[in-house]
Design an enzyme around this catalytic site. Structure first.
Site, PDB file in Angstrom:
ATOM      1  N   LYS A  94       0.859  -1.189   0.000  1.00 32.89           N
ATOM      2  CA  LYS A  94       0.000   0.000   0.000  1.00 32.89           C
ATOM      3  C   LYS A  94       0.891   1.232   0.000  1.00 32.89           C
ATOM      4  O   LYS A  94       2.038   1.161   0.449  1.00 32.89           O
ATOM      5  CB  LYS A  94      -0.896  -0.003   1.257  1.00 32.89           C
ATOM      6  CG  LYS A  94      -2.095   0.913   1.158  1.00 32.89           C
ATOM      7  CD  LYS A  94      -3.266   0.273   0.426  1.00 32.89           C
ATOM      8  CE  LYS A  94      -4.364   1.272   0.165  1.00 32.89           C
ATOM      9  NZ  LYS A  94      -5.563   0.641  -0.427  1.00 32.89           N
ATOM     10  N   ASP A 100      -6.881   4.522  -4.737  1.00 31.59           N
ATOM     11  CA  ASP A 100      -7.570   4.397  -3.444  1.00 31.59           C
ATOM     12  C   ASP A 100      -8.179   5.774  -3.198  1.00 31.59           C
ATOM     13  O   ASP A 100      -8.389   6.540  -4.167  1.00 31.59           O
ATOM     14  CB  ASP A 100      -6.580   3.985  -2.339  1.00 31.59           C
ATOM     15  CG  ASP A 100      -7.286   3.608  -1.031  1.00 31.59           C
ATOM     16  OD1 ASP A 100      -7.878   2.522  -0.952  1.00 31.59           O
ATOM     17  OD2 ASP A 100      -7.271   4.420  -0.073  1.00 31.59           O
TER      18      ASP A 100
END
Ligand code: NDP
Length: 444
Positions: free
Chosen positions: A126, A166
């Site tokens: 991430k 995201d």
């Protein structure tokens, strides 16, 4: 003290000021205790859990960028490459002022198990930055994205680490980052997913997380002799996940009546108008206050409030810890039957416990929102074979994957004597595959 508790204590002591990361680790490690306990000594000797909770690599860098008035700003960029046991690191990039290392680590840790559940060969990672895209011009966004990529490009690649979108990162941002990567490396590679359809993006990727959320919710309800059809649905968020969750819920015959952003929320008793929502959020990039102009029958309220609306199904699709104990109590009081998480870790542990105690079917994020990353992996496959699949081909695969995830987590929960506990089922099923791969690859 059990091995699991020893590792939890150490994570909390060694990673101060990272409450979201602690929350994610505590939930996962407690869930997998039944898998660890029978062979605890062996796993302790091999430091299996220490290797699981420590990222393989975490990269932190400076991102200078120039605003439209010529002023230079500096933000912090992150990429956490958490676990590559089952494939290249894969996970989104988040641009939001709340981003810090702890948030990226929680998201990266969750991503390991989510990616495992998809059944596809992708590891967990991430990244992101504390840059706030709100109110910035296209030129400012481009300046930030190019400068972000001018450092990140050193660490990513189609076979090593493939970031995606995201919060705050959609098609526009991925396009700017891809352009910069291509220029710096001289490579047209499938190094990012969520790309534009003209340059390697997959059909149905934009819709995938929201659609997948509804496919798995439908699968769970069908399994219980029920369906989305005719259900009143409450949704939070008004971004990528929320918009396509609302769209698919309507296609399945449900009635989503709310959505929200960080300033307020909308209640539309006739069902949310998706076309209006897309125009406000995807085209105008405006606030939800605009919605009532399109739908005079609807109401706009400042602040929070969607969880107080009477519904059968609740879909939190905004951000972490947005649904707490009081919200869970309001939902249960109003007769909610099922909750499925579109956002990552939107429900607090107290809220989840309350749902479980009150017989609400609860699908956790790592299963329920896995459709996004699964379709990103399908985009990687298409890029590798230099082919493009039709919308229906991708959508059919997505639907199959979500059904498969449901059956997998249901079975894992049953196997460990916790029928209907999808939190445990998802953590156990996700972990077992990663654990097997880690053990097979030795101490690396
Ligand atoms: P977007 O940026 O498209 O939308 C986020 C939405 O949530 C916006 O409506 C935003 O409102 C709201 N929001 C964000 N932060 C807050 C906050 N602190 N308080 C209240 N509202 C907030 O993001 P996505 O839809 O892509 O992501 C939403 C969630 O889904 C995240 O948890 C993400 O990690 C998760 N997710 C996303 C996937 C994807 O494919 N996009 C895949 C899997 C999970 P505002 O615009 O006012 O900030």
């Amino acid at each position: 003290m059990s091995y699991v508790n020893e590792v939890i204590d150490r994570v909390i002591a060694e990673n101060p000021n990272e409450p979201e990361f602690h929350q994610a680790v505590v939930e996962v490690l407690h869930s997998i205790e039944p898998v660890i306990a029978p062979d605890e000594e062996k796993y302790r000797r091999d430091a299996l859990l220490e290797r699981l909770v420590n990222p393989e690599r975490q990269i932190k860098f400076r991102v200078p960028w120039i605003d439209d008035n010529g002023n230079v700003h500096v933000n912090t960029g992150y990429r956490v490459q958490f676990n590559s046991a089952i494939g290249p690191y894969k996970g989104g990039l988040r641009l939001h002022p709340s981003v810090n290392l702890g948030i990226i680590k929680f998201l990266g840790f969750e991503q390991i198990f989510k990616n495992s559940l998809t059944g596809l060969p992708i590891g967990g990672g991430k990244g992101g930055s504390d840059f706030d895209p709100k109110g910035k011009s296209d030129r400012e966004i481009m300046s930030f994205c190019q400068n972000f990529m001018s450092e990140l490009y050193k660490y990513i690649g189609a076979d090593t680490d493939v970031p995606a979108g995201d919060i705050g990162v959609g098609g526009r941002e991925i396009g700017f980052m891809f352009g910069e990567y291509k220029k710096l490396r001289g490579l047209f590679a499938g190094v990012l997913t969520g790309k534009g359809l003209q340059f390697g993006g997959s059909l149905a990727r934009t819709e995938a997380t929201g659609y997948g959320l509804l496919y798995i919710t439908e699968e769970m309800l069908n399994h219980r002799g029920d369906s989305v059809k005719g259900k009143t649905i409450v949704v939070s968020g008004a971004g990528n996940v929320a918009i396509y969750a609302i769209e698919k819920a309507q296609q399945l015959g449900g009635k989503p009546v709310t959505c929200s952003d960080s300033t307020g929320w909308v209640y539309d008793p006739d069902g949310i108008d998706v076309a209006a929502l897309k125009e406000i959020k995807e085209v105008k990039r405006a606030r939800l206050t605009e919605y009532v102009k399109y739908r005079p029958n609807s109401e706009y309220h400042e602040g929070r409030g969607v969880w107080n609306v009477k519904c059968d199904v609740a879909l939190p699709c905004a951000t972490q810890n947005e649904l707490g104990l009081e919200d869970a109590k309001a939902l249960v009081k109003n007769g909610v039957k099922a909750v499925a998480e579109g956002a990552n870790m939107p429900s607090t542990p107290e809220a989840i416990a309350y749902f479980t105690e009150n017989g609400v079917f609860f699908l956790p994020a790592k299963a329920a929102n896995a459709g996004g990353v699964a379709t990103s992996a399908l985009e990687m496959s298409q890029n590798s074979e230099r082919l493009r699949w039709t919308f229906d081909e991708v959508d059919d695969k997505l639907r199959y994957i979500m059904g498969h995830i449901y059956r997998k987590i249901d079975k894992a929960a049953e196997k460990y004597g916790l029928p209907g506990n999808y939190v445990a089922g998802a953590n156990i099923a996700g972990f077992e595959k990663v654990m097997t791969a880690m053990i097979a690859q030795g101490i690396v």
